[in-house]
Design a protein around this motif. Sequence first.
Motif, PDB file in Angstrom:
ATOM      1  N   MET A   1       0.850  -1.174   0.000  1.00  0.00           N
ATOM      2  CA  MET A   1       0.000   0.000   0.000  1.00  0.00           C
ATOM      3  C   MET A   1       0.893   1.234   0.000  1.00  0.00           C
ATOM      4  SD  MET A   1      -3.008   1.048   2.688  1.00  0.00           S
ATOM      5  CE  MET A   1      -3.856  -0.501   2.406  1.00  0.00           C
ATOM      6  N   ALA A   2       0.552   2.224  -0.834  1.00  0.00           N
ATOM      7  CA  ALA A   2       1.350   3.445  -0.945  1.00  0.00           C
ATOM      8  C   ALA A   2       0.453   4.656  -0.823  1.00  0.00           C
ATOM      9  CB  ALA A   2       2.101   3.478  -2.275  1.00  0.00           C
ATOM     10  N   SER A   3       1.036   5.743  -0.340  1.00  0.00           N
ATOM     11  CA  SER A   3       0.284   6.993  -0.221  1.00  0.00           C
ATOM     12  C   SER A   3       0.196   7.681  -1.575  1.00  0.00           C
ATOM     13  CB  SER A   3       0.967   7.919   0.782  1.00  0.00           C
ATOM     14  OG  SER A   3       2.219   8.359   0.265  1.00  0.00           O
ATOM     15  N   GLU A   4      -0.711   8.638  -1.648  1.00  0.00           N
ATOM     16  CA  GLU A   4      -0.873   9.410  -2.876  1.00  0.00           C
ATOM     17  C   GLU A   4       0.409  10.161  -3.231  1.00  0.00           C
ATOM     18  OE1 GLU A   4      -4.081  12.621  -4.749  1.00  0.00           O
ATOM     19  OE2 GLU A   4      -3.925  12.350  -2.571  1.00  0.00           O
ATOM     20  N   THR A   5       1.148  10.607  -2.204  1.00  0.00           N
ATOM     21  CA  THR A   5       2.410  11.322  -2.438  1.00  0.00           C
ATOM     22  C   THR A   5       3.414  10.444  -3.172  1.00  0.00           C
ATOM     23  OG1 THR A   5       2.032  12.531  -0.385  1.00  0.00           O
ATOM     24  CG2 THR A   5       4.227  12.655  -1.333  1.00  0.00           C
ATOM     25  N   THR A   6       3.536   9.212  -2.725  1.00  0.00           N
ATOM     26  CA  THR A   6       4.476   8.287  -3.378  1.00  0.00           C
ATOM     27  C   THR A   6       4.048   8.003  -4.808  1.00  0.00           C
ATOM     28  OG1 THR A   6       5.077   7.260  -1.284  1.00  0.00           O
ATOM     29  CG2 THR A   6       5.490   5.987  -3.285  1.00  0.00           C
ATOM     30  N   VAL A   7       2.748   7.771  -5.008  1.00  0.00           N
ATOM     31  CA  VAL A   7       2.251   7.468  -6.355  1.00  0.00           C
ATOM     32  C   VAL A   7       2.553   8.621  -7.298  1.00  0.00           C
ATOM     33  CG1 VAL A   7       0.184   7.017  -7.726  1.00  0.00           C
ATOM     34  CG2 VAL A   7       0.455   5.935  -5.486  1.00  0.00           C
ATOM     35  N   GLY A   8       2.363   9.851  -6.821  1.00  0.00           N
ATOM     36  CA  GLY A   8       2.593  11.007  -7.678  1.00  0.00           C
ATOM     37  C   GLY A   8       4.035  11.161  -8.101  1.00  0.00           C
ATOM     38  N   ARG A   9       4.964  10.612  -7.334  1.00  0.00           N
ATOM     39  CA  ARG A   9       6.392  10.778  -7.651  1.00  0.00           C
ATOM     40  C   ARG A   9       6.958   9.640  -8.487  1.00  0.00           C
ATOM     41  NH1 ARG A   9       8.933  13.448  -2.131  1.00  0.00           N
ATOM     42  NH2 ARG A   9       7.275  14.992  -1.850  1.00  0.00           N
ATOM     43  N   THR A  10       6.130   8.671  -8.806  1.00  0.00           N
ATOM     44  CA  THR A  10       6.632   7.564  -9.634  1.00  0.00           C
ATOM     45  C   THR A  10       6.325   7.759 -11.107  1.00  0.00           C
ATOM     46  OG1 THR A  10       4.592   6.306  -9.303  1.00  0.00           O
ATOM     47  CG2 THR A  10       6.390   5.933  -7.734  1.00  0.00           C
ATOM     48  N   GLY A  11       5.561   8.805 -11.441  1.00  0.00           N
ATOM     49  CA  GLY A  11       5.250   9.046 -12.839  1.00  0.00           C
ATOM     50  C   GLY A  11       4.400   7.934 -13.412  1.00  0.00           C
ATOM     51  N   ASP A  12       4.753   7.526 -14.614  1.00  0.00           N
ATOM     52  CA  ASP A  12       3.989   6.467 -15.290  1.00  0.00           C
ATOM     53  C   ASP A  12       4.746   5.142 -15.279  1.00  0.00           C
ATOM     54  OD1 ASP A  12       6.053   7.175 -16.920  1.00  0.00           O
ATOM     55  OD2 ASP A  12       4.826   7.566 -18.705  1.00  0.00           O
ATOM     56  N   ALA A  13       5.608   4.956 -14.253  1.00  0.00           N
ATOM     57  CA  ALA A  13       6.420   3.734 -14.205  1.00  0.00           C
ATOM     58  C   ALA A  13       5.606   2.512 -13.812  1.00  0.00           C
ATOM     59  CB  ALA A  13       7.586   3.919 -13.229  1.00  0.00           C
ATOM     60  N   PHE A  14       4.453   2.718 -13.132  1.00  0.00           N
ATOM     61  CA  PHE A  14       3.675   1.584 -12.632  1.00  0.00           C
ATOM     62  C   PHE A  14       2.188   1.791 -12.931  1.00  0.00           C
ATOM     63  CE2 PHE A  14       7.327   2.277  -9.848  1.00  0.00           C
ATOM     64  CZ  PHE A  14       7.960   1.045  -9.913  1.00  0.00           C
ATOM     65  N   ALA A  15       1.455   0.669 -12.936  1.00  0.00           N
ATOM     66  CA  ALA A  15      -0.017   0.709 -13.012  1.00  0.00           C
ATOM     67  C   ALA A  15      -0.550   0.622 -11.584  1.00  0.00           C
ATOM     68  CB  ALA A  15      -0.532  -0.461 -13.845  1.00  0.00           C
ATOM     69  N   TRP A  16      -1.449   1.520 -11.222  1.00  0.00           N
ATOM     70  CA  TRP A  16      -1.967   1.595  -9.857  1.00  0.00           C
ATOM     71  C   TRP A  16      -3.491   1.457  -9.870  1.00  0.00           C
ATOM     72  CZ3 TRP A  16       1.372   2.309  -5.727  1.00  0.00           C
ATOM     73  CH2 TRP A  16       2.670   2.772  -6.025  1.00  0.00           C
ATOM     74  N   ARG A  17      -4.011   1.115  -8.704  1.00  0.00           N
ATOM     75  CA  ARG A  17      -5.444   1.300  -8.501  1.00  0.00           C
ATOM     76  C   ARG A  17      -5.628   1.983  -7.142  1.00  0.00           C
ATOM     77  NH1 ARG A  17      -8.654  -4.212  -6.757  1.00  0.00           N
ATOM     78  NH2 ARG A  17      -7.183  -5.009  -5.204  1.00  0.00           N
ATOM     79  N   GLU A  18      -6.558   2.926  -7.118  1.00  0.00           N
ATOM     80  CA  GLU A  18      -6.860   3.593  -5.859  1.00  0.00           C
ATOM     81  C   GLU A  18      -7.722   2.672  -5.015  1.00  0.00           C
ATOM     82  OE1 GLU A  18      -8.987   7.640  -4.086  1.00  0.00           O
ATOM     83  OE2 GLU A  18      -8.805   7.348  -6.268  1.00  0.00           O
ATOM     84  N   LEU A  19      -7.299   2.463  -3.751  1.00  0.00           N
ATOM     85  CA  LEU A  19      -8.037   1.577  -2.858  1.00  0.00           C
ATOM     86  C   LEU A  19      -9.122   2.320  -2.084  1.00  0.00           C
ATOM     87  CD1 LEU A  19      -5.113  -0.556  -1.371  1.00  0.00           C
ATOM     88  CD2 LEU A  19      -6.857  -1.327  -2.989  1.00  0.00           C
ATOM     89  N   ASP A  20      -8.743   3.471  -1.527  1.00  0.00           N
ATOM     90  CA  ASP A  20      -9.703   4.156  -0.661  1.00  0.00           C
ATOM     91  C   ASP A  20      -9.066   5.459  -0.180  1.00  0.00           C
ATOM     92  OD1 ASP A  20     -11.925   4.681   0.832  1.00  0.00           O
ATOM     93  OD2 ASP A  20     -11.662   3.032   2.257  1.00  0.00           O
ATOM     94  N   ALA A  21      -9.813   6.190   0.600  1.00  0.00           N
ATOM     95  CA  ALA A  21      -9.295   7.317   1.363  1.00  0.00           C
ATOM     96  C   ALA A  21      -9.479   6.950   2.826  1.00  0.00           C
ATOM     97  CB  ALA A  21     -10.036   8.601   1.022  1.00  0.00           C
TER      98      ALA A  21
END
Length: 723
Positions: free
Chosen positions: A613-633
């Motif tokens: 599980m990763a925070s939104e901050t981490t996801v934003g700094r990885t660019g398009d290197a990975f495919a993500w799905r948002e789990l929840d807030a």
Amino acid sequence: MKRWRKRDLFAVALIALVCGLVFALPALDRVSGISLDLLTALRWHAFGPRHDPASAPAVVVAIDEETFRTAPLAGSPTLTWTREIGKVLTAVVDGGAAVVGFDIVFPASIEQSEIPLGEEPLGSRLRGFDRDFLRALALAARNDKVVLGEVLHGERPVRPAAGQRIAVGQQKNIRALNTHADADDVVRRLPLWFTVGGKPLPSMALELAARARGVAPVLEADGTTRLGDYRIPSAVERTQTLAFDGGADDVPTFSFADLRACADKGDAEFFRKTFAGKAVLFGTLLDIEDRKLTSKRFATGLEGARAPRCALPAPAADRTAADDDGPTRRSISGVYIHATAVNDLLRGDVLREPGRLGIAAIALAMAGLAATGALLVGPGVATLVTLGLIAALTATGTVALQHGLALPLVGPALAALAATAGTIGWRLVAADREERFLRKSFALYLSPRVIDRMLEADEPPALGGEMRDVTVFFSDIAGFSSIAETMTPAALVAWMNAYLSEMTDIVEGCGGYVDKYIGDSIVAVFGAPANDPDHARNAVMAALRCRERLAALNETAIFQGHHLAHRIGLNSGEALVGNIGSRRRFNYTVMSDAVNLASRLEGANKYFGTSIMASETTVGRTGDAFAWRELDAIRVKGRVQPVKIFEPIAEAGHVTPAQADCAAAYAAGLALFRARDFSAAAAAFGRIAAVDPPAALFARRAEALVKDPPGPDWEPVFTLEGK
């Protein structure tokens, strides 16, 4: 490549400058002359003779050991040889010699000798004995064909006998034979001018070359010498640097004994064929008399009169020596110094030297290159680089000498070695001190690759603590306590060591630093101590690889059938990193709210049934290197503001169709849930709930809200009750 600070670059530049200048100072001239000696030998061995000896413009008539053994001269004092010398001189001049010089001085005459012979003085009986010799000198001098030698020695020069001086017209046809020895007593240069009676007079070699050319030598106002249209290069004012060929046959040498017999035979054709147009030097070629060390000292060979003979057979010893080209002794007869000088002048082949500025430039270049090499590589490789530079300089100098340029060798080589040693010393004392300290400090908890990257960074960590933008990696084994209860202590230690080693290798391989182990938990940080602009991307990559590796480890025997699952939390942000602890004990660690959130996200995995599980901050700094799905807030314990959480599906381009369909269904259900359409959301999540734990969780939550709808102030945020 390591980035050097300006202080280190300045220090190394200063080391190179000092070494280059010091080893170009005149004080080093005492040993720098060996450069020419070594290069002369190397050039000779590499290229052989530069000139065909038969074409040499200057030749030697040698009063050699054979002369002393051959009748009628054998056993008689040299004072009595003047008639024979006059006979050979006449034959040489009549044979068309351009000029004849005497590298041997007869300071006394038998006509003036007072050596008693019985009751009557010898001088009274031998009056007129030198008449033939004096007549030969006078006839040659009348046509400017002869130059006698003298040795200047303060107020008591060694000069030819009075009758000889008168015969050649006094000083007009007498020139100095003095040589110029360097501080190490080696002759490498020969004076071009001497001051006699307050006036500059050419040296013997310059006078002979000038007469052979038919021009007068000119001493220019700037101290240089011109011989016709040839300006003679002089590294030392009023001298010429000798260009010795090497070996023993660079100057054709004729035995005086053979020429005397040839003159008696009346073979004028031999003299014409041998001496026409040549500058001829009479001198001694003896084993012990008038021998000098020269820049040819490492490239000598067996000496001897090996030129074509006229009347006498070559002695058996000489014929044997002629077959031996090996070096025999370091000194040569002085007559060869003057003969070489004459050859150089007539060929326009006097050696050029770069001068003080040129020597300094070469020494500085060598020191600079060596210092640069010592700065860029380790001491061992730096030493090899410096030796390679010296070898390259030596090869260049050998080729340059073949083309008449004598480059310095010893000074620049010493400058390069000194610069290498100085730079290595600076690195040991100052430049690498921090690197050694950092390696020692981090060796047990950082991989060498990470340490190298940390040292290459523009800003190494401040060991007292600093704020860094990092990504925190927090992992924990699910159900560890229950598993540990079923294992013996020894098996548990082996099992944990295997797990932690595998996971640590992956973390460090992706550029992370393991901060600490807390039981089965791993706390790692990316972006410190090594500066890493891609720390978020590397942290996510490490998490995915850890998950893949754990799946493989579950199939190995060491895990004894325990199929482990671990939970990983990732969060990015600013954190305090550095040595933190008490005065007596501290640890390099990371502290901040970013660390706490990563820990909370690791724990949140158990609510959603996820492993990463990763925070939104981490996801934003990885660019398009990975495919993500948002789990929840979610709202974690200790924080008021909700945090959007994401799960990495796979690296970009590696998502399977099943994963893509599941993520799309989940996103649709999440959108319906946030739109308060709980029935539709429950149906959407229900379609994938059997294979997707987060969807099953949301399906249950949606169904509960259908039964008990929330109020108007409801927000789609899940509050975690625990860690």
